[in-house]
Design an enzyme around this catalytic site. Structure first.
Site, PDB file in Angstrom:
ATOM      1  N   ARG A  34       0.883  -1.170   0.000  1.00  0.00           N
ATOM      2  CA  ARG A  34       0.000   0.000   0.000  1.00  0.00           C
ATOM      3  C   ARG A  34       0.914   1.211   0.000  1.00  0.00           C
ATOM      4  O   ARG A  34       1.705   1.398   0.922  1.00  0.00           O
ATOM      5  CB  ARG A  34      -0.901  -0.006   1.238  1.00  0.00           C
ATOM      6  CG  ARG A  34      -1.716   1.269   1.455  1.00  0.00           C
ATOM      7  CD  ARG A  34      -2.688   1.503   0.308  1.00  0.00           C
ATOM      8  NE  ARG A  34      -3.684   2.500   0.633  1.00  0.00           N
ATOM      9  CZ  ARG A  34      -3.544   3.808   0.489  1.00  0.00           C
ATOM     10  NH1 ARG A  34      -2.387   4.298   0.055  1.00  0.00           N
ATOM     11  NH2 ARG A  34      -4.523   4.636   0.783  1.00  0.00           N
ATOM     12  N   GLU A  90     -10.915   5.700  -5.950  1.00  0.00           N
ATOM     13  CA  GLU A  90     -11.428   4.337  -5.978  1.00  0.00           C
ATOM     14  C   GLU A  90     -11.862   3.964  -7.395  1.00  0.00           C
ATOM     15  O   GLU A  90     -12.160   4.830  -8.220  1.00  0.00           O
ATOM     16  CB  GLU A  90     -12.613   4.202  -5.016  1.00  0.00           C
ATOM     17  CG  GLU A  90     -12.256   4.411  -3.563  1.00  0.00           C
ATOM     18  CD  GLU A  90     -11.338   3.321  -3.033  1.00  0.00           C
ATOM     19  OE1 GLU A  90     -11.575   2.129  -3.345  1.00  0.00           O
ATOM     20  OE2 GLU A  90     -10.378   3.649  -2.322  1.00  0.00           O
ATOM     21  N   ARG A  99      -0.595  -5.617   4.761  1.00  0.00           N
ATOM     22  CA  ARG A  99       0.132  -5.050   3.626  1.00  0.00           C
ATOM     23  C   ARG A  99       1.336  -4.236   4.109  1.00  0.00           C
ATOM     24  O   ARG A  99       1.322  -3.679   5.208  1.00  0.00           O
ATOM     25  CB  ARG A  99      -0.787  -4.153   2.802  1.00  0.00           C
ATOM     26  CG  ARG A  99      -2.003  -4.856   2.236  1.00  0.00           C
ATOM     27  CD  ARG A  99      -2.910  -3.896   1.499  1.00  0.00           C
ATOM     28  NE  ARG A  99      -3.370  -2.813   2.345  1.00  0.00           N
ATOM     29  CZ  ARG A  99      -4.183  -1.841   1.944  1.00  0.00           C
ATOM     30  NH1 ARG A  99      -4.606  -1.820   0.693  1.00  0.00           N
ATOM     31  NH2 ARG A  99      -4.560  -0.885   2.769  1.00  0.00           N
TER      32      ARG A  99
END
Length: 230
Positions: free
Chosen positions: A47, A55, A91
């Site tokens: 990330r 998005e 992540r």
């Protein structure tokens, strides 16, 4: 290149200590701020730190952002990784570099991502560069900023989460069909089969039924339920 452009390039080119870097190879990219890389024989999900990309549901901005990241970091590309922390989804939160240039910062500079101020502490030494890059992109109406009323990605996710909460006064909506570009692996919710590859933070659904082959890998513990809250 004129002096002003040269100065701007120098400001936006970031250098990191060699001790803070690890070299990885890009495996695939997801949306505009997530990707998978192979490092030391392992594939990990990254990330990108200090930024937030539109998005996929924020069309066409999400698609443009994902395309730009894939252009900058195509599969097989070597990239330097400055790991900051691990998030609750496991992540690696990191800043990525091509040579001395921050890819995270480049995404902001081109209007393909915004500064994630809530988590900007991970880039404390270059905070001003991020804010300057965003201000310039906004002024030039680049990418995400080329719209009348931009909705920040975190606000969009919040709105999606609220809209998916069932109301006592409304009847449940019928399950979306595969004809609506919804993967049959996730009955009851509408998630595209890909590409791009998605992770749980990229969608607003939680605790939904998952059937094999689970193309996005939402059901990590193989219990038939995807993206469980925990």
């Amino acid at each position: 290149m004129n002096k002003l452009a040269t100065a701007a390039a120098l400001v936006l080119a970031l250098t990191i200590p060699a001790s803070a870097q690890t070299t990885a190879t890009v495996v695939s990219t997801g949306d505009g701020d997530t990707l998978r890389v192979k490092s030391q024989g392992k594939v990990v999900t990254i990330r990108m730190a200090c930024i937030d990309a539109p998005e996929t549901g924020q069309r066409p901005w999400g698609q443009q952002s994902a395309a730009k990241l894939k252009q900058l970091l195509p599969p097989g590309k070597a990239v330097q990784v400055r790991e900051i922390e691990r998030d609750r989804y496991g992540r690696t939160v990191a800043e990525l570099y091509l040579g001395k240039q921050s890819v995270n910062l480049q995404m902001v500079k081109q209007g393909q991502a915004v500064v994630y101020r809530q988590y900007l502490s991970g880039c404390a030494s270059t905070k001003n560069q991020y804010l300057q890059a965003e201000a310039q992109a906004k002024q030039k109406k680049l990418g995400f900023w080329n719209q009348p009323k931009p909705v920040m990605p975190w606000d969009f996710r919040k709105g999606q989460s609220t809209s998916n909460q069932p109301s006592s006064n409304t009847k449940p909506k019928p399950a979306p069909s595969a004809q609506q570009n919804c993967s049959p692996a996730y009955p009851g919710v509408c998630i595209p089969p890909g590409p791009p590859d998605l992770n749980c933070p990229d969608i607003s659904y939680r605790n939904f039924k998952v059937l094999p082959p689970d193309p996005h890998g939402f059901d990590r513990d193989s219990d038939g339920v995807g993206c469980e809250k925990g």
